[in-house]
Design a protein around this motif. Sequence first.
Motif, PDB file in Angstrom:
ATOM      1  N   SER A 149       2.427  19.338  19.898  1.00 41.97           N
ATOM      2  CA  SER A 149       1.800  19.731  21.158  1.00 41.97           C
ATOM      3  C   SER A 149       1.187  21.116  21.067  1.00 41.97           C
ATOM      4  CB  SER A 149       2.828  19.696  22.297  1.00 41.97           C
ATOM      5  OG  SER A 149       3.780  20.746  22.176  1.00 41.97           O
ATOM      6  N   HIS A 150       1.430  21.808  19.947  1.00 43.50           N
ATOM      7  CA  HIS A 150       0.928  23.167  19.737  1.00 43.50           C
ATOM      8  C   HIS A 150      -0.107  23.250  18.629  1.00 43.50           C
ATOM      9  CE1 HIS A 150       3.998  25.280  22.228  1.00 43.50           C
ATOM     10  NE2 HIS A 150       4.793  24.310  21.840  1.00 43.50           N
ATOM     11  N   MET A 151      -0.137  22.264  17.730  1.00 46.42           N
ATOM     12  CA  MET A 151      -0.946  22.381  16.519  1.00 46.42           C
ATOM     13  C   MET A 151      -1.285  20.993  15.975  1.00 46.42           C
ATOM     14  SD  MET A 151       2.086  23.417  13.810  1.00 46.42           S
ATOM     15  CE  MET A 151       1.388  22.708  12.315  1.00 46.42           C
ATOM     16  N   ALA A 152      -2.268  20.952  15.094  1.00 49.62           N
ATOM     17  CA  ALA A 152      -2.548  19.721  14.355  1.00 49.62           C
ATOM     18  C   ALA A 152      -1.509  19.555  13.256  1.00 49.62           C
ATOM     19  CB  ALA A 152      -3.940  19.782  13.733  1.00 49.62           C
ATOM     20  N   ILE A 213       5.772  25.963   6.348  1.00 52.12           N
ATOM     21  CA  ILE A 213       6.810  26.538   7.196  1.00 52.12           C
ATOM     22  C   ILE A 213       7.096  27.984   6.798  1.00 52.12           C
ATOM     23  CG2 ILE A 213       9.194  26.277   8.013  1.00 52.12           C
ATOM     24  CD1 ILE A 213       8.939  23.289   7.255  1.00 52.12           C
ATOM     25  N   MET A 214       7.193  28.863   7.761  1.00 51.75           N
ATOM     26  CA  MET A 214       7.384  30.281   7.491  1.00 51.75           C
ATOM     27  C   MET A 214       8.622  30.546   6.653  1.00 51.75           C
ATOM     28  SD  MET A 214       7.644  33.431  10.248  1.00 51.75           S
ATOM     29  CE  MET A 214       6.044  33.073  10.987  1.00 51.75           C
ATOM     30  N   ASN A 215       9.731  29.882   6.970  1.00 51.10           N
ATOM     31  CA  ASN A 215      10.958  30.171   6.216  1.00 51.10           C
ATOM     32  C   ASN A 215      11.134  29.260   5.002  1.00 51.10           C
ATOM     33  OD1 ASN A 215      11.862  27.741   7.270  1.00 51.10           O
ATOM     34  ND2 ASN A 215      13.344  28.651   8.682  1.00 51.10           N
ATOM     35  N   GLY A 216      10.140  28.428   4.721  1.00 47.41           N
ATOM     36  CA  GLY A 216      10.105  27.711   3.460  1.00 47.41           C
ATOM     37  C   GLY A 216      11.039  26.541   3.302  1.00 47.41           C
ATOM     38  N   ARG A 217      11.592  26.045   4.389  1.00 46.43           N
ATOM     39  CA  ARG A 217      12.443  24.860   4.275  1.00 46.43           C
ATOM     40  C   ARG A 217      12.280  23.969   5.496  1.00 46.43           C
ATOM     41  NH1 ARG A 217      17.232  24.600   7.149  1.00 46.43           N
ATOM     42  NH2 ARG A 217      17.881  26.510   8.236  1.00 46.43           N
ATOM     43  N   VAL A 218      12.518  22.685   5.291  1.00 45.89           N
ATOM     44  CA  VAL A 218      12.472  21.711   6.375  1.00 45.89           C
ATOM     45  C   VAL A 218      13.825  21.702   7.081  1.00 45.89           C
ATOM     46  CG1 VAL A 218      12.127  19.270   6.940  1.00 45.89           C
ATOM     47  CG2 VAL A 218      10.792  20.333   5.109  1.00 45.89           C
ATOM     48  N   ALA A 219      13.800  21.577   8.397  1.00 50.48           N
ATOM     49  CA  ALA A 219      15.041  21.647   9.177  1.00 50.48           C
ATOM     50  C   ALA A 219      15.944  20.448   8.918  1.00 50.48           C
ATOM     51  CB  ALA A 219      14.716  21.720  10.666  1.00 50.48           C
ATOM     52  N   GLU A 220      17.225  20.704   8.945  1.00 48.01           N
ATOM     53  CA  GLU A 220      18.235  19.653   9.047  1.00 48.01           C
ATOM     54  C   GLU A 220      18.478  19.409  10.541  1.00 48.01           C
ATOM     55  OE1 GLU A 220      19.414  18.072   6.518  1.00 48.01           O
ATOM     56  OE2 GLU A 220      18.773  19.378   4.869  1.00 48.01           O
ATOM     57  N   ARG A 245      10.177  26.397  21.080  1.00 49.65           N
ATOM     58  CA  ARG A 245       9.841  25.911  19.749  1.00 49.65           C
ATOM     59  C   ARG A 245      10.978  26.183  18.779  1.00 49.65           C
ATOM     60  NH1 ARG A 245       3.835  28.481  19.357  1.00 49.65           N
ATOM     61  NH2 ARG A 245       4.865  30.052  20.622  1.00 49.65           N
ATOM     62  N   VAL A 246      11.452  25.137  18.139  1.00 53.02           N
ATOM     63  CA  VAL A 246      12.506  25.243  17.123  1.00 53.02           C
ATOM     64  C   VAL A 246      11.885  24.705  15.838  1.00 53.02           C
ATOM     65  CG1 VAL A 246      14.898  24.694  16.549  1.00 53.02           C
ATOM     66  CG2 VAL A 246      14.175  24.768  18.942  1.00 53.02           C
ATOM     67  N   ASP A 247      11.101  25.588  15.169  1.00 49.98           N
ATOM     68  CA  ASP A 247      10.182  25.077  14.159  1.00 49.98           C
ATOM     69  C   ASP A 247      10.160  25.891  12.865  1.00 49.98           C
ATOM     70  OD1 ASP A 247       8.885  27.396  14.918  1.00 49.98           O
ATOM     71  OD2 ASP A 247       7.063  26.401  15.625  1.00 49.98           O
ATOM     72  N   GLY A 248      11.073  26.813  12.701  1.00 49.38           N
ATOM     73  CA  GLY A 248      11.059  27.629  11.485  1.00 49.38           C
ATOM     74  C   GLY A 248       9.839  28.508  11.347  1.00 49.38           C
ATOM     75  N   GLY A 249       9.127  28.702  12.456  1.00 52.94           N
ATOM     76  CA  GLY A 249       7.945  29.558  12.448  1.00 52.94           C
ATOM     77  C   GLY A 249       6.648  28.868  12.049  1.00 52.94           C
ATOM     78  N   VAL A 250       6.671  27.522  11.926  1.00 61.91           N
ATOM     79  CA  VAL A 250       5.487  26.830  11.426  1.00 61.91           C
ATOM     80  C   VAL A 250       4.276  26.996  12.334  1.00 61.91           C
ATOM     81  CG1 VAL A 250       6.050  24.586  12.474  1.00 61.91           C
ATOM     82  CG2 VAL A 250       4.654  24.675  10.406  1.00 61.91           C
TER      83      VAL A 250
END
Length: 253
Positions: A149-152, A213-220, A245-250
């Motif tokens: 809803s924020h980005m492509a 992703i800003m922190n370089g990992r996919v969320a668990e 947003r709970v997105d690791g900074g993406v």
Amino acid sequence: MDKFSLKGRVAVVTGGARGCGMAFAQGLAEAGASVALLDMLDPVIPTAELSSQYGVTIRYYKTDVTSLQSLQASFDAIKSDFNGQLDILVACAGVNKNVHFLDTTEKDFDGLFNVNARGVYFTAQLAAKAMIENGTKVGSIILVASIASHMAIRSQRSSAYCGTKGAVRAMVPGIAAEMNKYGIRVNSISPGYVKTEMTAPFPDLVEGWKDEIMNGRVAEPDDIKGCCVFLAGDASRYCTGADYRVDGGVTMW
């Protein structure tokens, strides 16, 4: 820390049989809430096992969120099983389809919107009516939007899906304004890329997400449930009408 406790409260989680929905349900249960799982699929973890693990009541109701009749039947059953109590809703049921904008059919479009937007809206409506009827003073409705809803989503063809999640995020302030007088707060969560049963068959896709992703990992799934627990309880009692947003900074990268 008592403000993070959900002891004695009752929650409904749609799409709660697996993935993000199951993670949200587990977080609520860990905080002390009893949980009704609504889904078309059977839970990946049996409800008896979950109930024993968390020491709360957890029940499953097979539900089609695109059918008002199915939703109403589930809410009626929950009302009976939980003595009319409902304090929390997490509307997480959702689907996606990887289809190019130029190839998207009316059937594709309607299928996505019926589950992701229409289903969320009327689930929230039924939950709000139940909360008003039972007079809860701690009502919290949490709609699950998405970073879409924020980005492509660069790795997928998902313009229609992005539209459905944009609709979810956009409806939050309006519902929040209308429910405020009843003491019901309404917010949304926009998860980022999360490893779930749905993404497991696509390891190359998941691996590719790391570069975005800003922190370089996919969320668990465990990474995203804390925000849900926060919004469900008294720690967020001054929060309504907002998206988290709970997105690791993406979306900021």
